[in-house]
Design a protein around this motif. Structure first.
Motif, PDB file in Angstrom:
ATOM      1  N   VAL A 220       1.483   3.313  10.035  1.00  0.00           N
ATOM      2  CA  VAL A 220       1.060   4.715   9.896  1.00  0.00           C
ATOM      3  C   VAL A 220       0.870   4.997   8.408  1.00  0.00           C
ATOM      4  N   ILE A 221      -0.039   5.921   8.110  1.00  0.00           N
ATOM      5  CA  ILE A 221      -0.273   6.327   6.717  1.00  0.00           C
ATOM      6  C   ILE A 221       0.059   7.811   6.629  1.00  0.00           C
TER       7      ILE A 221
ATOM      8  N   VAL B  42       0.863  -1.204   0.000  1.00  0.00           N
ATOM      9  CA  VAL B  42       0.000   0.000   0.000  1.00  0.00           C
ATOM     10  C   VAL B  42       0.893   1.246   0.000  1.00  0.00           C
ATOM     11  N   PRO B  43       0.774   2.116  -1.016  1.00  0.00           N
ATOM     12  CA  PRO B  43       1.608   3.316  -1.039  1.00  0.00           C
ATOM     13  C   PRO B  43       1.341   4.210   0.178  1.00  0.00           C
TER      14      PRO B  43
ATOM     15  N   LEU C  95      -9.441  -5.345   5.395  1.00  0.00           N
ATOM     16  CA  LEU C  95      -8.643  -4.281   6.004  1.00  0.00           C
ATOM     17  C   LEU C  95      -7.954  -3.450   4.910  1.00  0.00           C
ATOM     18  N   VAL C  96      -7.372  -4.137   3.957  1.00  0.00           N
ATOM     19  CA  VAL C  96      -6.659  -3.435   2.881  1.00  0.00           C
ATOM     20  C   VAL C  96      -7.656  -2.582   2.071  1.00  0.00           C
ATOM     21  N   ALA C  97      -8.830  -3.136   1.805  1.00  0.00           N
ATOM     22  CA  ALA C  97      -9.853  -2.366   1.085  1.00  0.00           C
ATOM     23  C   ALA C  97     -10.276  -1.158   1.924  1.00  0.00           C
TER      24      ALA C  97
ATOM     25  N   LYS D  19      -7.741   6.308   2.150  1.00  0.00           N
ATOM     26  CA  LYS D  19      -6.900   7.098   1.247  1.00  0.00           C
ATOM     27  C   LYS D  19      -7.749   7.883   0.241  1.00  0.00           C
ATOM     28  N   GLU D  20      -8.861   7.275  -0.139  1.00  0.00           N
ATOM     29  CA  GLU D  20      -9.800   7.963  -1.041  1.00  0.00           C
ATOM     30  C   GLU D  20     -10.309   9.235  -0.361  1.00  0.00           C
TER      31      GLU D  20
END
Ligand code: C6P
Length: 411
Positions: free
Chosen positions: A343-344, A324-325, A399-401, A407-408
């Protein structure tokens, strides 16, 4: 896929956990907060309910049938736990409220009796607050000092640095078996050996280890080991302190009250033998019964199979999240348990947690009661997905979705 994983029928196992089959915000619940507390199989719920429906009574105090049954169940739970962690003697198993109380008990009894001015207690940089604050309270009271073994950027304790902290002034080492914030599995056998070479006793905080791997306290060689029932698929309010009988025998009591005495006059009280010396007052009887049922359940699945299944799930999750970027995993130890802390860029973990919750996904966000770990990695908080044997690859995909949605929203 290894053989242990191949026989692990997660869909059948999930049927044993009624709580998992619900929707949250209209979405199927994806429970990924197992390091905070894990869910309970029906067998545990039934054992507690059976106690209240048929046996409820105080222990060690009555000659009547119900009291005898309760006492027998309570003491059988102790033996079950002794076997579960392979302690030498049931007298070495003390029932406490949880990991926190177990560590405080050792600090306030062993610590008070053995730590003095100028002495040192060695911990590490990845400890939970429960394994920091009790030692700070003791150190302040006694004029002792806390020494902290550092960790590297993966979240692994630097063993050479740890060894160099051990000295003639060290009175105790107290280390997590597995870090709750990072998932690091510490090389506890080696760490105990290094401390014992210098005659220093070791306490291990097993809160995150006991639910995920086989623990053999005699093989590890530690002097004290603590864990909580509620993370091991059992009830809250019950936990275990293991201590070597030779040490527990010498330690003063923790709390005074019923059951911990052998005789009381206004002039003098003599204390009960082990383990009762440390179990003042009416204990959490239902908790011990629920915990025994949880251990039966886990034993039926087998901790080796559980560990193998969770390792595969962790590998899958690590792989997916690494792609995931703008997402950075915090805690990438080579020996790691089923914790995915991350963290994102540009999104506060609390926002991540809230958006995930709206998709039915339960994770923990914050400092995870391990603020020094957050400081070490230069972040105020992380989002943490912590896995259990009833989690699935599909839940990791959810979770990834969910992170995609975050992020959207945050562009
Ligand atoms: N960690 C978490 O979300 P108690 O609260 O006494 O059952 O356990 C305290 C504790 C001690 N050591 C470690 C390594 C732990 O992980 C915990 C509890 C939970 O990570 C709740 S803060």
């Amino acid at each position: 896929m290894n053989a242990a994983v191949a026989v692990f029928d997660v869909n059948r196992i999930r049927k044993d956990f009624p709580i998992l089959h619900q929707t949250v915000h209209g979405k199927p619940l994806v429970y990924l907060d197992n390091a905070a507390t894990s869910q309970k199989p029906q067998a545990v719920i039934d054992a507690i309910s059976h106690f209240y429906a048929t046996d409820c009574s105080n222990i060690h105090r009555g000659v009547h049938q119900l009291s005898e049954r309760s006492t027998r169940n309570y003491e059988e739970a102790r033996i079950k736990i002794q076997q579960f962690i392979h302690a030498a003697d049931p007298r070495e198993i003390i029932f406490v409220r949880g990991t926190t109380e177990g560590i405080n008990l050792v600090a306030q009894t062993y610590g008070r009796a053995n730590v003095g001015p100028g002495d040192e207690i060695v911990i590490s940089a990845l400890e939970h607050h429960s394994n920091i604050v009790p030692w700070q309270i003791l150190s302040e009271e006694k004029g002792a000092a806390l020494r902290v073994a550092p960790i590297n950027d993966r979240g692994e304790i630097l063993l050479d640095e740890y060894e160099s902290l051990l000295s003639q002034r060290t009175r105790l080492v107290s280390i997590a078996h597995i870090s709750n914030a990072l998932g690091t599995i510490n090389p506890v056998r080696r760490m105990v050996e290094l401390a014992h070479r210098r005659g220093i006793p070791v306490l291990l905080d097993g809160a995150q280890a006991a639910p995920h791997m086989k623990v053999d306290v005699q093989e590890i060689g530690c002097d004290f080991y603590v864990f909580s029932g509620h993370k091991l698929y059992g009830p809250t309010g019950i936990g275990v302190l293991y201590g070597k009988a030779s040490l527990l025998d010498e330690m003063p009591p923790f709390q005074g009250g019923g059951d911990m005495i052998s005789s009381v006059t206004f002039e003098k009280t003599t204390y009960n033998t082990l383990p009762y010396k440390f179990e003042a007052g009416t204990p959490n009887i239902e908790g011990t019964i629920g915990l025994a049922a949880a251990i039966d359940y886990v034993n039926r699945l087998g901790l080796d199979s559980i560990a193998a299944y969770e390792a595969e799930l962790l590998e899958y999750g690590t792989e997916k999240l690494s792609r995931v970027p703008q997402l950075r995993l915090v805690g990438t130890a080579r020996e790691k348990a089923a914790v995915l802390s991350f963290v994102i860029d540009g999104v506060h973990p609390h926002d991540v947690g809230t958006i995930l919750d709206h998709q039915g996904i339960a994770v923990r966000t914050g400092h995870h009661c391990a603020q020094p770990v957050m400081d070490r990695f230069g972040v105020p908080a992380t989002t943490r997905a912590s896995l259990a044997f009833y989690n699935t690859r599909e839940e990791i995909d959810a979770l990834v979705a969910g992170i995609g949605k975050v992020k959207e929203i945050f562009g």
